[in-house]
Design a protein around this motif. Structure first.
Motif, mmCIF file in Angstrom:
data_model
loop_
_atom_site.group_PDB
_atom_site.id
_atom_site.type_symbol
_atom_site.label_atom_id
_atom_site.label_comp_id
_atom_site.label_asym_id
_atom_site.label_seq_id
_atom_site.Cartn_x
_atom_site.Cartn_y
_atom_site.Cartn_z
ATOM 1 N N TRP A 71 0.838 -1.178 0.000
ATOM 2 C CA TRP A 71 0.000 0.000 0.000
ATOM 3 C C TRP A 71 0.879 1.236 0.000
ATOM 4 N N HIS A 72 0.569 2.181 -0.897
ATOM 5 C CA HIS A 72 1.278 3.466 -0.994
ATOM 6 C C HIS A 72 0.214 4.555 -1.104
ATOM 7 N N ARG A 73 -0.147 5.131 0.010
ATOM 8 C CA ARG A 73 -1.159 6.200 0.051
ATOM 9 C C ARG A 73 -2.443 5.757 -0.623
ATOM 10 N N ASP A 74 -2.773 6.302 -1.803
ATOM 11 C CA ASP A 74 -4.030 5.949 -2.475
ATOM 12 C C ASP A 74 -3.841 4.890 -3.561
ATOM 13 N N THR A 75 -2.698 4.213 -3.537
ATOM 14 C CA THR A 75 -2.394 3.181 -4.530
ATOM 15 C C THR A 75 -2.092 1.857 -3.843
ATOM 16 N N VAL A 76 -2.675 0.809 -4.388
ATOM 17 C CA VAL A 76 -2.343 -0.541 -3.936
ATOM 18 C C VAL A 76 -1.597 -1.214 -5.073
ATOM 19 N N GLU A 77 -0.458 -1.809 -4.741
ATOM 20 C CA GLU A 77 0.303 -2.567 -5.733
ATOM 21 C C GLU A 77 0.183 -4.044 -5.399
ATOM 22 N N LEU A 78 -0.239 -4.810 -6.370
ATOM 23 C CA LEU A 78 -0.386 -6.254 -6.222
ATOM 24 C C LEU A 78 0.616 -6.913 -7.156
ATOM 25 N N ARG A 79 1.586 -7.627 -6.574
ATOM 26 C CA ARG A 79 2.629 -8.290 -7.358
ATOM 27 C C ARG A 79 2.334 -9.782 -7.440
ATOM 28 N N LEU A 80 2.372 -10.298 -8.653
ATOM 29 C CA LEU A 80 2.165 -11.730 -8.871
ATOM 30 C C LEU A 80 3.487 -12.370 -9.274
ATOM 31 N N THR A 81 3.793 -13.490 -8.647
ATOM 32 C CA THR A 81 5.001 -14.231 -8.978
ATOM 33 C C THR A 81 4.625 -15.695 -9.142
ATOM 34 N N GLY A 82 4.939 -16.262 -10.304
ATOM 35 C CA GLY A 82 4.660 -17.674 -10.547
ATOM 36 C C GLY A 82 3.710 -17.872 -11.708
ATOM 37 N N GLU A 83 2.755 -18.779 -11.531
ATOM 38 C CA GLU A 83 1.861 -19.191 -12.608
ATOM 39 C C GLU A 83 0.424 -18.781 -12.315
ATOM 40 N N ASP A 86 -3.170 -19.685 -13.479
ATOM 41 C CA ASP A 86 -3.972 -20.659 -14.214
ATOM 42 C C ASP A 86 -5.171 -21.054 -13.360
ATOM 43 N N LEU A 87 -5.900 -22.055 -13.782
ATOM 44 C CA LEU A 87 -7.116 -22.470 -13.084
ATOM 45 C C LEU A 87 -6.874 -22.747 -11.602
ATOM 46 N N ALA A 88 -5.754 -23.345 -11.274
ATOM 47 C CA ALA A 88 -5.466 -23.705 -9.883
ATOM 48 C C ALA A 88 -5.145 -22.498 -9.010
ATOM 49 N N THR A 89 -4.613 -21.435 -9.609
ATOM 50 C CA THR A 89 -4.145 -20.302 -8.811
ATOM 51 C C THR A 89 -5.042 -19.066 -8.881
ATOM 52 N N ILE A 90 -6.043 -19.083 -9.737
ATOM 53 C CA ILE A 90 -6.950 -17.943 -9.860
ATOM 54 C C ILE A 90 -7.592 -17.564 -8.523
ATOM 55 N N PRO A 91 -7.989 -18.524 -7.684
ATOM 56 C CA PRO A 91 -8.562 -18.121 -6.392
ATOM 57 C C PRO A 91 -7.618 -17.250 -5.551
ATOM 58 N N LEU A 92 -6.320 -17.457 -5.672
ATOM 59 C CA LEU A 92 -5.363 -16.619 -4.946
ATOM 60 C C LEU A 92 -5.387 -15.185 -5.474
ATOM 61 N N LEU A 93 -5.445 -15.029 -6.794
ATOM 62 C CA LEU A 93 -5.537 -13.697 -7.389
ATOM 63 C C LEU A 93 -6.834 -13.025 -6.958
ATOM 64 N N LYS A 94 -7.932 -13.768 -7.028
ATOM 65 C CA LYS A 94 -9.230 -13.192 -6.663
ATOM 66 C C LYS A 94 -9.255 -12.745 -5.207
ATOM 67 N N ALA A 95 -8.692 -13.543 -4.315
ATOM 68 C CA ALA A 95 -8.666 -13.179 -2.894
ATOM 69 C C ALA A 95 -7.822 -11.926 -2.675
ATOM 70 N N ALA A 96 -6.677 -11.861 -3.323
ATOM 71 C CA ALA A 96 -5.815 -10.681 -3.188
ATOM 72 C C ALA A 96 -6.493 -9.445 -3.774
ATOM 73 N N ALA A 97 -7.202 -9.616 -4.881
ATOM 74 C CA ALA A 97 -7.906 -8.487 -5.512
ATOM 75 C C ALA A 97 -9.044 -7.986 -4.627
ATOM 76 N N VAL A 98 -9.777 -8.887 -4.007
ATOM 77 C CA VAL A 98 -10.861 -8.493 -3.104
ATOM 78 C C VAL A 98 -10.298 -7.670 -1.951
ATOM 79 N N THR A 99 -9.199 -8.135 -1.383
ATOM 80 C CA THR A 99 -8.554 -7.408 -0.285
ATOM 81 C C THR A 99 -8.086 -6.032 -0.760
ATOM 82 N N ALA A 100 -7.428 -5.991 -1.906
ATOM 83 C CA ALA A 100 -6.903 -4.728 -2.426
ATOM 84 C C ALA A 100 -8.025 -3.737 -2.738
ATOM 85 N N LEU A 101 -9.047 -4.190 -3.457
ATOM 86 C CA LEU A 101 -10.143 -3.301 -3.822
ATOM 87 C C LEU A 101 -10.995 -2.927 -2.616
#
Length: 112
Positions: A13-25, A27-42
Motif C-alpha cells: 500500500w502506498h497512500r491511495d495506490t495498492v500494488e499487487l505483485r504476482l510471482t509464478g503461474e 492458471d485455473l489452480a491459482t486464480i482463487p489466490l488472485l481473486k482473494a488478493a484483488a478483493v482485499t486490495a479493492l
C-alpha cells in the motif's frame, strides 16, 4: 502441489495506490489466490491499483480471463488499474483478446 506453491501474491500500500505483485503461474489452480488478493486490495478503496506481472512465468486462457475480470471489477469500483511488467508475449495476447470493457494500457517490458 498447492496453489500457494505455484503463485505468490504480494500486496503493498502506498497512500491511495495498492500494488499487487504476482510471482509464478496464473492458471485455473491459482486464480482463487488472485481473486482473494484483488478483493482485499479493492476492499481498501484505493484510487489506483497497480498489478505488477513482472514475476509471472505462465498465464493460460483462464488466467487471461481472470485478468479481464479484475479489469472489470476495478472499472466498476472506479479504481484505475495499471498493468506493469508485461512480457511481450502476454502483452500481445491481452491486446489480441480484448475484453468487452475498457482495458488498461501497459507497454510490454523487455524480458527473455
Amino acid at each position: 502441489m498447492r496453489a500457494e506453491d505455484l503463485l505468490q501474491t504480494h500486496t503493498l500500500w502506498h497512500r491511495d495506490t495498492v500494488e499487487l505483485r504476482l510471482t509464478g503461474e496464473l492458471d485455473l489452480a491459482t486464480i482463487p489466490l488472485l481473486k482473494a488478493a484483488a478483493v482485499t486490495a479493492l476492499g481498501t478503496r484505493p484510487r489506483h491499483l497497480r498489478l505488477d506481472l513482472t514475476g509471472l512465468s505462465f498465464c493460460d486462457t483462464t488466467g487471461l480471463h481472470a485478468l479481464h475480470q479484475l479489469t472489470h471489477q476495478a472499472h466498476t469500483a472506479h479504481v484505475s488499474l495499471h498493468l506493469t511488467g508485461l512480457n511481450p508475449r502476454l502483452h500481445r495476447t491481452l491486446t489480441q483478446h480484448p475484453p468487452t470493457h475498457p482495458t488498461p494500457h501497459a507497454p510490454p517490458t523487455q524480458r527473455s
